[in-house]
Design a protein around this motif. Sequence first.
Motif, short mmCIF file in Angstrom:
data_model
loop_
_atom_site.label_atom_id
_atom_site.label_comp_id
_atom_site.label_asym_id
_atom_site.label_seq_id
_atom_site.Cartn_x
_atom_site.Cartn_y
_atom_site.Cartn_z
N ALA A 1 0.86 -1.19 0.00
CA ALA A 1 0.00 0.00 0.00
C ALA A 1 0.89 1.23 0.00
N ILE A 2 0.44 2.26 -0.70
CA ILE A 2 1.17 3.53 -0.71
C ILE A 2 0.24 4.64 -0.20
N ASP A 3 0.84 5.57 0.55
CA ASP A 3 0.06 6.65 1.18
C ASP A 3 -0.37 7.72 0.19
N VAL B 1 6.93 2.27 -16.94
CA VAL B 1 6.58 3.37 -16.04
C VAL B 1 5.09 3.64 -16.16
N SER B 2 4.42 3.78 -15.02
CA SER B 2 3.00 4.11 -15.02
C SER B 2 2.64 4.79 -13.70
N PRO B 3 1.57 5.56 -13.69
CA PRO B 3 1.14 6.19 -12.43
C PRO B 3 0.46 5.16 -11.52
N HIS C 1 -2.04 -2.19 -3.64
CA HIS C 1 -1.63 -2.67 -4.97
C HIS C 1 -1.02 -4.05 -4.84
N ASN C 2 -0.83 -4.71 -5.99
CA ASN C 2 -0.20 -6.02 -6.05
C ASN C 2 0.77 -6.03 -7.22
N LEU D 1 10.88 -0.66 -5.88
CA LEU D 1 9.86 0.23 -6.44
C LEU D 1 10.43 1.64 -6.49
N PHE D 2 10.39 2.23 -7.68
CA PHE D 2 10.86 3.60 -7.89
C PHE D 2 9.69 4.50 -8.27
#
Length: 109
Positions: free
Chosen positions: A8-10, A40-42, A48-49, A77-78
């Motif tokens: 998960a990202i904040d 590369v994608s937003p 997420h998985n 993850l970048f």
Amino acid sequence: LKLAIDYAIDGPLTNARWELRYIADHAHKRHVIDLGKTDVSPLAAGEHNFTRSVSDFGVSGLKKSVVMNVGLFLAVLFDGDEEVIQVSMVTQVMEKDGTIMRLVLNPLE
């Protein structure tokens, strides 16, 4: 190798990509092998998985003494050029009945 990471990202990431690498260390040299990266994608904030299969660690050009050693498998993850998180998994290579096997240790266990 089949890899699955739930995370998960904040906040949103505008230029997100995953990179996979294998590091084989030897007493005299470190071998860093690029195992691929995603487009590369937003990514929106939230859960997420990431799943990926790696069929070849690209070590065929290395000496057996280097391959038959402890290594490190990395999933990073970048967001653009900034590293967001690195998941490091120690690997142990062994030979059993003439077959070389790679054991990947789960960093969460």
